[in-house]
Write a protein that holds these residues in place. Structure first.
Motif, PDB file in Angstrom:
ATOM      1  N   LYS A  55       0.699  -1.263  -0.016  1.00 14.92           N
ATOM      2  CA  LYS A  55       0.013   0.114  -0.132  1.00 14.92           C
ATOM      3  C   LYS A  55       0.831   1.154  -0.027  1.00 14.92           C
ATOM      4  CE  LYS A  55      -3.904  -2.349   2.050  1.00 14.92           C
ATOM      5  NZ  LYS A  55      -4.386  -2.624   3.221  1.00 14.92           N
ATOM      6  N   LYS A  56       2.295   1.250   0.266  1.00 13.00           N
ATOM      7  CA  LYS A  56       3.108   2.193   0.288  1.00 13.00           C
ATOM      8  C   LYS A  56       3.268   2.662  -1.204  1.00 13.00           C
ATOM      9  CE  LYS A  56       7.751   3.432   1.770  1.00 13.00           C
ATOM     10  NZ  LYS A  56       8.881   2.694   2.485  1.00 13.00           N
ATOM     11  N   TYR A  57       3.231   1.686  -1.945  1.00 14.68           N
ATOM     12  CA  TYR A  57       3.629   1.904  -3.506  1.00 14.68           C
ATOM     13  C   TYR A  57       2.516   1.961  -4.503  1.00 14.68           C
ATOM     14  CZ  TYR A  57       8.242   0.645  -1.690  1.00 14.68           C
ATOM     15  OH  TYR A  57       9.166   0.653  -0.860  1.00 14.68           O
ATOM     16  N   ILE A  58       1.377   1.516  -4.006  1.00 17.71           N
ATOM     17  CA  ILE A  58       0.214   1.102  -5.056  1.00 17.71           C
ATOM     18  C   ILE A  58      -1.355   1.701  -4.207  1.00 17.71           C
ATOM     19  CG2 ILE A  58      -1.316  -0.436  -6.135  1.00 17.71           C
ATOM     20  CD1 ILE A  58       1.138  -2.079  -6.760  1.00 17.71           C
ATOM     21  N   LYS A  59      -1.959   2.392  -4.667  1.00 21.75           N
ATOM     22  CA  LYS A  59      -3.226   2.792  -4.196  1.00 21.75           C
ATOM     23  C   LYS A  59      -4.334   2.486  -5.043  1.00 21.75           C
ATOM     24  CE  LYS A  59      -5.297   7.107  -5.323  1.00 21.75           C
ATOM     25  NZ  LYS A  59      -5.440   8.444  -5.488  1.00 21.75           N
ATOM     26  N   LYS A  60      -5.448   2.049  -4.150  1.00 22.32           N
ATOM     27  CA  LYS A  60      -6.443   1.220  -4.622  1.00 22.32           C
ATOM     28  C   LYS A  60      -7.583   2.268  -4.497  1.00 22.32           C
ATOM     29  CE  LYS A  60      -9.082  -1.733  -2.306  1.00 22.32           C
ATOM     30  NZ  LYS A  60      -9.702  -3.303  -1.856  1.00 22.32           N
TER      31      LYS A  60
END
Length: 108
Positions: A55-60
């Motif tokens: 979640k630090k690198y990809i946002k949903k």
């Protein structure tokens, strides 16, 4: 004769339902922080889908009921992994697990 055929059919269905199919797809995606490349994944209709990512690198996010993911390329040092797992029954009702391992590599 018909009862033995029914029992044989039930035994075959039992063994097929216990032995599932595992499909693993490994791929790499090279992207640039200034011009990110879109990623498209085919989702099987009626499958249970789970996602594993940092979640630090990809946002949903959600847009009109559709799930989407956005890269945060400035936070990524070299690469990150994105894993999509789909569980479904194929056309022959055999339990199937399809795992897509995607390594996203940032070119600087």
């Amino acid at each position: 004769m018909p009862i033995s055929t029914l029992i044989l059919g039930l035994v075959i269905i039992f063994f097929v339902s216990k032995n599932s199919i595992n499909i693993v797809n490994n791929s790499e995606l090279y992207s640039n922080p200034n011009r990110p490349i879109p990623l498209s994944i085919n989702i099987v209709e009626g499958s249970r889908v789970s996602y594993k990512y940092n979640k630090k690198y990809i946002k949903k996010g959600y847009d009109n009921g559709q799930r989407y993911f956005t890269l945060k390329p400035l936070n990524i040092k070299n690469s990150t992994n994105f894993v999509v797992t789909q569980k479904y029954r194929n056309d022959f009702l055999v339990p199937t697990v399809k795992v897509s391992n995607i390594k996203i590599i940032i070119n600087r």
